[in-house]
Design an enzyme around this catalytic site. Structure first.
Site, PDB file in Angstrom:
ATOM      1  N   SER A 138       0.854  -1.190   0.000  1.00  0.00           N
ATOM      2  CA  SER A 138       0.000   0.000   0.000  1.00  0.00           C
ATOM      3  C   SER A 138       0.882   1.230   0.000  1.00  0.00           C
ATOM      4  O   SER A 138       2.039   1.187   0.454  1.00  0.00           O
ATOM      5  CB  SER A 138      -0.897   0.011   1.245  1.00  0.00           C
ATOM      6  OG  SER A 138      -1.509   1.282   1.428  1.00  0.00           O
ATOM      7  N   TYR A 151      -2.745  -0.369  10.131  1.00  0.00           N
ATOM      8  CA  TYR A 151      -2.719  -0.735   8.715  1.00  0.00           C
ATOM      9  C   TYR A 151      -1.354  -0.422   8.100  1.00  0.00           C
ATOM     10  O   TYR A 151      -0.781  -1.237   7.368  1.00  0.00           O
ATOM     11  CB  TYR A 151      -3.826   0.008   7.975  1.00  0.00           C
ATOM     12  CG  TYR A 151      -3.927  -0.329   6.511  1.00  0.00           C
ATOM     13  CD1 TYR A 151      -4.483  -1.530   6.101  1.00  0.00           C
ATOM     14  CD2 TYR A 151      -3.481   0.560   5.537  1.00  0.00           C
ATOM     15  CE1 TYR A 151      -4.585  -1.853   4.751  1.00  0.00           C
ATOM     16  CE2 TYR A 151      -3.581   0.254   4.192  1.00  0.00           C
ATOM     17  CZ  TYR A 151      -4.134  -0.958   3.803  1.00  0.00           C
ATOM     18  OH  TYR A 151      -4.230  -1.262   2.469  1.00  0.00           O
TER      19      TYR A 151
END
Length: 254
Positions: A138, A151
C-alpha cells in the site's frame, strides 16, 4: 503477450474487489486459478464468473491467518507457479485509539497471513523450478496516512517481506514484487462510506477520489493488469520491486 497458459495461480482474498479482478484476469489469460477465501460463498461467486467466461477456477475455504488451514489448502492445490498475496483488512485509528485487539487482528491477517502463504508456497515454487509472487502492499508503506497506524504497520511489513523473499530466492528462480495502491474503488469503500457517512456518501466519495492527484480512485482492473504483468514471462527481469499504483499520490501530492 502476458499469457499464463499452463500456469497454476493462487490468489488470496479473491472473493471481491482487487482479488476478484486479479483472479478473473489471470483465468482469462489461461491460468488455472485457485482462490483462498475466508468467505467461501464470495469465492464461489468469483469462480462462477470465471467458469461462465470459459476459464478454470477453484475455491478453497481458508483463513490465511491460520497456518493449518493454509498448509492444507496448498497441499490440496499441489504444484504451483504463481502466488498473489491479496487478502487483507483495514483499520482506522492512530496509536492511541488502536485497541490491542484491533492491532492483533490486523497483524494476524495482513502480516501473519502473508507469511503463512509464503511459507506454504515457496517450497512448491522451488519444486517447479521458479515462479512469481506478488504481495499487495500500500502507499501506507511509504508515506504517512492519517489514522492508519495498524494498517501502515502491516503494509510496511509486507513491503519488507517482499524484499527479503526476492533476495533469498534469487537462485531458485522465484521473483517477488509488490504493488502499493492508493485508494481503489471496491465494495469495501462503498461499505465504509455507508457506515461512516450515511447520507453523505456521494460527497465523501468525491473527497476521497480527489485525494489522488490524478483526480479519481483506481479500479480493481487496473491493479489486476499490473499484477498480470508482474506474474508473466514479460516481467522475467523484475524482482524485488514495489510498484506504486497511486495516481501520483506519493510523488505529486504536495
Amino acid at each position: 503477450m502476458f499469457s499464463l497458459a499452463t500456469k497454476t495461480a493462487v490468489v488470496t482474498g479473491g472473493g471481491s474487489g482487487i482479488g476478484r479482478a486479479i483472479a478473473q484476469v489471470f483465468a482469462r489469460q489461461g491460468a488455472v486459478v485457485h482462490i483462498l477465501e475466508h468467505d467461501e460463498a464470495a469465492g464461489q461467486a468469483t469462480v462462477a464468473t470465471i467458469i461462465a467466461a470459459g476459464g478454470t477456477a477453484h475455491v478453497h475455504a481458508a483463513d490465511v491467518s491460520e497456518r493449518a488451514e493454509v498448509l492444507a489448502a496448498f497441499q490440496h492445490i499441489g504444484p504451483l507457479d504463481i502466488l498473489v498475496n491479496n487478502a487483507g483488512i483495514a483499520h482506522v485509528g492512530n496509536v492511541e485509539s488502536t485497541a490491542e485487539a484491533d492491532f492483533e487482528r490486523v497483524y494476524r491477517v495482513n502480516v501473519r497471513g502473508v507469511y503463512n502463504c509464503l511459507f506454504a508456497a515457496i517450497p512448491l515454487l522451488k519444486a517447479k523450478g521458479g515462479g512469481a509472487i506478488v504481495n499487495m502492499a500500500s502507499i501506507a508503506a511509504h508515506v504517512g496516512i492519517t489514522n492508519r497506524f495498524a494498517y501502515s504497520m502491516s503494509k510496511g511489513a509486507v513491503h519488507a517481506m517482499t524484499l527479503s523473499v526476492a533476495r533469498d530466492y534469487l537462485a531458485d528462480g522465484i521473483r517477488c514484487n509488490s504493488i502499493s495502491p492508493a485508494r481503489v474503488h471496491t465494495p469495501f469503500v462503498d461499505g465504509f462510506l455507508a457506515r461512516a457517512y450515511a447520507g453523505q456518501e456521494e460527497e465523501m466519495f468525491a473527497q476521497l477520489a480527489r485525494s489522488q492527484p490524478i483526480g479519481r480512485m483506481g479500479t480493481p482492473d487496473e491493479v489486476a493488469a499490473l499484477a498480470l504483468y508482474l506474474c508473466s514471462a514479460e516481467a522475467g527481469f523484475v524482482t524485488g520491486c514495489d510498484y506504486p499504483l497511486d495516481g501520483g499520490f506519493i510523488t505529486l501530492n504536495n
